[in-house]
Design a protein around this motif. Structure first.
Motif, PDB file in Angstrom:
ATOM      1  N   GLY A  98     110.562  49.498 125.368  1.00 47.08           N
ATOM      2  CA  GLY A  98     109.378  49.511 126.205  1.00 47.08           C
ATOM      3  C   GLY A  98     109.293  50.668 127.180  1.00 47.08           C
ATOM      4  N   LEU A  99     110.271  51.562 127.171  1.00 49.22           N
ATOM      5  CA  LEU A  99     110.273  52.665 128.125  1.00 49.22           C
ATOM      6  C   LEU A  99     109.236  53.730 127.768  1.00 49.22           C
ATOM      7  CD1 LEU A  99     114.097  53.180 128.704  1.00 49.22           C
ATOM      8  CD2 LEU A  99     112.434  52.150 130.276  1.00 49.22           C
ATOM      9  N   ALA A 100     108.624  54.267 128.793  1.00 48.33           N
ATOM     10  CA  ALA A 100     107.703  55.396 128.641  1.00 48.33           C
ATOM     11  C   ALA A 100     108.474  56.688 128.897  1.00 48.33           C
ATOM     12  CB  ALA A 100     106.546  55.262 129.628  1.00 48.33           C
ATOM     13  N   ALA A 101     107.902  57.799 128.478  1.00 44.91           N
ATOM     14  CA  ALA A 101     108.567  59.104 128.588  1.00 44.91           C
ATOM     15  C   ALA A 101     108.934  59.451 130.027  1.00 44.91           C
ATOM     16  CB  ALA A 101     107.683  60.193 127.998  1.00 44.91           C
ATOM     17  N   ASP A 102     108.158  58.998 130.994  1.00 48.37           N
ATOM     18  CA  ASP A 102     108.417  59.367 132.396  1.00 48.37           C
ATOM     19  C   ASP A 102     109.191  58.307 133.180  1.00 48.37           C
ATOM     20  OD1 ASP A 102     106.377  57.508 132.410  1.00 48.37           O
ATOM     21  OD2 ASP A 102     105.139  58.593 133.867  1.00 48.37           O
ATOM     22  N   ASP A 103     109.759  57.323 132.498  1.00 48.74           N
ATOM     23  CA  ASP A 103     110.474  56.238 133.191  1.00 48.74           C
ATOM     24  C   ASP A 103     111.847  56.629 133.719  1.00 48.74           C
ATOM     25  OD1 ASP A 103     108.567  54.242 133.187  1.00 48.74           O
ATOM     26  OD2 ASP A 103     109.242  53.364 131.298  1.00 48.74           O
ATOM     27  N   ASP A 104     112.441  57.713 133.237  1.00 48.67           N
ATOM     28  CA  ASP A 104     113.798  58.080 133.657  1.00 48.67           C
ATOM     29  C   ASP A 104     113.933  58.239 135.169  1.00 48.67           C
ATOM     30  OD1 ASP A 104     115.012  57.951 131.225  1.00 48.67           O
ATOM     31  OD2 ASP A 104     115.381  60.104 131.039  1.00 48.67           O
ATOM     32  N   ASP A 105     112.873  58.631 135.826  1.00 47.61           N
ATOM     33  CA  ASP A 105     112.933  58.854 137.274  1.00 47.61           C
ATOM     34  C   ASP A 105     112.536  57.629 138.089  1.00 47.61           C
ATOM     35  OD1 ASP A 105     113.782  61.501 136.976  1.00 47.61           O
ATOM     36  OD2 ASP A 105     111.711  62.197 136.723  1.00 47.61           O
ATOM     37  N   ARG A 106     112.099  56.574 137.409  1.00 40.26           N
ATOM     38  CA  ARG A 106     111.751  55.335 138.128  1.00 40.26           C
ATOM     39  C   ARG A 106     112.992  54.815 138.844  1.00 40.26           C
ATOM     40  NH1 ARG A 106     111.226  49.932 135.673  1.00 40.26           N
ATOM     41  NH2 ARG A 106     111.052  51.006 133.680  1.00 40.26           N
ATOM     42  N   ILE A 107     112.845  54.403 140.069  1.00 40.16           N
ATOM     43  CA  ILE A 107     113.984  53.967 140.884  1.00 40.16           C
ATOM     44  C   ILE A 107     114.291  52.488 140.636  1.00 40.16           C
ATOM     45  CG2 ILE A 107     114.829  53.650 143.255  1.00 40.16           C
ATOM     46  CD1 ILE A 107     114.712  56.583 142.250  1.00 40.16           C
ATOM     47  N   ILE A 108     115.574  52.230 140.433  1.00 37.27           N
ATOM     48  CA  ILE A 108     116.081  50.874 140.235  1.00 37.27           C
ATOM     49  C   ILE A 108     116.876  50.494 141.484  1.00 37.27           C
ATOM     50  CG2 ILE A 108     117.552  49.396 138.807  1.00 37.27           C
ATOM     51  CD1 ILE A 108     115.030  50.506 137.362  1.00 37.27           C
ATOM     52  N   ALA A 109     116.543  49.343 142.047  1.00 30.64           N
ATOM     53  CA  ALA A 109     117.217  48.860 143.257  1.00 30.64           C
ATOM     54  C   ALA A 109     118.311  47.873 142.875  1.00 30.64           C
ATOM     55  CB  ALA A 109     116.202  48.193 144.185  1.00 30.64           C
ATOM     56  N   PHE A 110     119.414  47.945 143.598  1.00 28.90           N
ATOM     57  CA  PHE A 110     120.564  47.073 143.344  1.00 28.90           C
ATOM     58  C   PHE A 110     120.890  46.228 144.565  1.00 28.90           C
ATOM     59  CE2 PHE A 110     121.082  50.438 140.289  1.00 28.90           C
ATOM     60  CZ  PHE A 110     121.528  49.770 139.169  1.00 28.90           C
ATOM     61  N   ASP A 111     121.420  45.052 144.306  1.00 31.61           N
ATOM     62  CA  ASP A 111     121.967  44.193 145.347  1.00 31.61           C
ATOM     63  C   ASP A 111     123.475  44.180 145.148  1.00 31.61           C
ATOM     64  OD1 ASP A 111     122.849  42.224 147.067  1.00 31.61           O
ATOM     65  OD2 ASP A 111     121.472  40.681 146.354  1.00 31.61           O
ATOM     66  N   ARG A 112     124.197  44.799 146.059  1.00 29.75           N
ATOM     67  CA  ARG A 112     125.661  44.836 145.992  1.00 29.75           C
ATOM     68  C   ARG A 112     126.287  43.878 146.999  1.00 29.75           C
ATOM     69  NH1 ARG A 112     127.581  49.305 142.596  1.00 29.75           N
ATOM     70  NH2 ARG A 112     125.799  49.438 141.221  1.00 29.75           N
ATOM     71  N   GLY A 113     125.482  42.909 147.440  1.00 29.87           N
ATOM     72  CA  GLY A 113     126.010  41.890 148.336  1.00 29.87           C
ATOM     73  C   GLY A 113     125.285  41.776 149.653  1.00 29.87           C
ATOM     74  N   ALA A 114     124.514  42.781 150.016  1.00 32.34           N
ATOM     75  CA  ALA A 114     123.787  42.762 151.296  1.00 32.34           C
ATOM     76  C   ALA A 114     122.279  42.677 151.077  1.00 32.34           C
ATOM     77  CB  ALA A 114     124.128  44.010 152.101  1.00 32.34           C
ATOM     78  N   GLY A 115     121.861  42.335 149.860  1.00 35.31           N
ATOM     79  CA  GLY A 115     120.449  42.238 149.542  1.00 35.31           C
ATOM     80  C   GLY A 115     119.920  43.522 148.938  1.00 35.31           C
ATOM     81  N   ILE A 116     118.802  43.394 148.245  1.00 35.93           N
ATOM     82  CA  ILE A 116     118.205  44.542 147.572  1.00 35.93           C
ATOM     83  C   ILE A 116     117.767  45.605 148.565  1.00 35.93           C
ATOM     84  CG2 ILE A 116     116.225  45.282 146.181  1.00 35.93           C
ATOM     85  CD1 ILE A 116     116.533  42.731 144.574  1.00 35.93           C
ATOM     86  N   ALA A 117     117.226  45.189 149.704  1.00 35.13           N
ATOM     87  CA  ALA A 117     116.731  46.156 150.693  1.00 35.13           C
ATOM     88  C   ALA A 117     117.846  47.079 151.188  1.00 35.13           C
ATOM     89  CB  ALA A 117     116.078  45.435 151.863  1.00 35.13           C
ATOM     90  N   ALA A 118     119.071  46.569 151.242  1.00 35.53           N
ATOM     91  CA  ALA A 118     120.197  47.356 151.749  1.00 35.53           C
ATOM     92  C   ALA A 118     121.015  47.999 150.635  1.00 35.53           C
ATOM     93  CB  ALA A 118     121.110  46.465 152.588  1.00 35.53           C
ATOM     94  N   GLY A 119     120.679  47.682 149.383  1.00 34.06           N
ATOM     95  CA  GLY A 119     121.475  48.155 148.261  1.00 34.06           C
ATOM     96  C   GLY A 119     121.117  49.561 147.819  1.00 34.06           C
ATOM     97  N   PRO A 120     121.950  50.116 146.972  1.00 41.38           N
ATOM     98  CA  PRO A 120     121.698  51.469 146.468  1.00 41.38           C
ATOM     99  C   PRO A 120     120.483  51.509 145.553  1.00 41.38           C
ATOM    100  CG  PRO A 120     123.606  50.512 145.371  1.00 41.38           C
ATOM    101  CD  PRO A 120     123.185  49.546 146.427  1.00 41.38           C
ATOM    102  N   ARG A 121     119.935  52.692 145.419  1.00 37.51           N
ATOM    103  CA  ARG A 121     118.806  52.945 144.536  1.00 37.51           C
ATOM    104  C   ARG A 121     119.174  54.129 143.649  1.00 37.51           C
ATOM    105  NH1 ARG A 121     116.931  49.505 147.324  1.00 37.51           N
ATOM    106  NH2 ARG A 121     115.019  48.887 148.229  1.00 37.51           N
ATOM    107  N   GLU A 122     118.886  53.966 142.373  1.00 38.10           N
ATOM    108  CA  GLU A 122     119.250  54.995 141.396  1.00 38.10           C
ATOM    109  C   GLU A 122     118.119  55.190 140.397  1.00 38.10           C
ATOM    110  OE1 GLU A 122     122.003  56.827 141.210  1.00 38.10           O
ATOM    111  OE2 GLU A 122     123.193  55.814 142.749  1.00 38.10           O
ATOM    112  N   PRO A 123     117.946  56.412 139.899  1.00 36.91           N
ATOM    113  CA  PRO A 123     116.966  56.635 138.842  1.00 36.91           C
ATOM    114  C   PRO A 123     117.361  55.885 137.562  1.00 36.91           C
ATOM    115  CG  PRO A 123     117.635  58.712 139.838  1.00 36.91           C
ATOM    116  CD  PRO A 123     118.564  57.660 140.352  1.00 36.91           C
ATOM    117  N   LEU A 124     116.375  55.316 136.886  1.00 41.22           N
ATOM    118  CA  LEU A 124     116.599  54.522 135.692  1.00 41.22           C
ATOM    119  C   LEU A 124     117.440  55.266 134.653  1.00 41.22           C
ATOM    120  CD1 LEU A 124     114.154  52.271 133.858  1.00 41.22           C
ATOM    121  CD2 LEU A 124     115.253  54.107 132.593  1.00 41.22           C
ATOM    122  N   GLY A 125     117.188  56.529 134.417  1.00 39.57           N
ATOM    123  CA  GLY A 125     117.949  57.291 133.430  1.00 39.57           C
ATOM    124  C   GLY A 125     119.437  57.313 133.741  1.00 39.57           C
TER     125      GLY A 125
END
Length: 181
Positions: A98-125
């Motif tokens: 389902g990925l589009a050609a420009d999705d690699d730069d979409r930001i993915i948020a992570f919850d590493r224990g302190a909630g999504i708001a405080a977690g790291p963010r990384e490009p989907l690619g």
């Protein structure tokens, strides 16, 4: 060409082959202590699946990703693990389809224990690259552990190059997949 889809399918094929070999072991051999970071085939392969669940939840924006990680119940048998890994691999393949050609730069948020708001963010690619590398790394450890058993470790790296199609025909047929034209 959707490189992520190629990697997701190669990942599925490698897991299928490795877990098929591991399923030939006795339950005692599956759980036997071995040399590795996770010192058994059962622990190593369950770790792969737990990490998959966490990252796939993050890729889908599932706020419960941390709970999914924390409440993981390890598979007791190689057969159970293979079925669960297959479901996870199919979910990852569907995501990559389902990925589009420009999705690699979409930001993915992570919850590493302190909630999504405080977690790291990384490009989907980069997230997908990390997930595939993580799988490959730990499958390599499991492959080495399998070499210390009576079951011959399977070939795991002939799923990406078009010229290797002769080596994966049976796997492709079993999954109902066709080679790209």
């Amino acid at each position: 060409m959707n490189l992520h889809l190629i990697q997701a399918r190669a990942n599925r094929l490698a897991n299928r082959r490795l877990l098929g070999a591991v399923a030939q072991l006795s339950e005692a051999d599956f759980h036997a202590p071995r040399t590795s970071f996770f010192p058994s085939l059962a622990l190593t392969l369950n770790h792969i699946l737990n990490v998959d669940h966490y990252y796939i939840a993050a890729l889908h924006g599932d706020a419960a990703m941390r709970d999914i990680w924390a409440t993981y119940v390890p598979a007791r048998t190689a057969t159970e693990l293979a079925g669960r890994q297959d479901e996870s691999d199919q979910r990852l393949i569907a995501f990559c389809e389902g990925l589009a050609a420009d999705d690699d730069d979409r930001i993915i948020a992570f919850d590493r224990g302190a909630g999504i708001a405080a977690g790291p963010r990384e490009p989907l690619g980069r997230v997908l690259a990390h997930l595939f590398m993580h799988q490959t790394h730990h499958r390599g450890q499991a492959h080495a552990m399998l070499a210390g058993t009576s079951v011959k470790p399977p070939q795991l790296d002939d799923f990406i190059m078009l010229g290797d199609s002769v080596h994966r025909g049976g796997d492709m047929l079993a999954l109902g997949w066709e080679e790209p034209v």
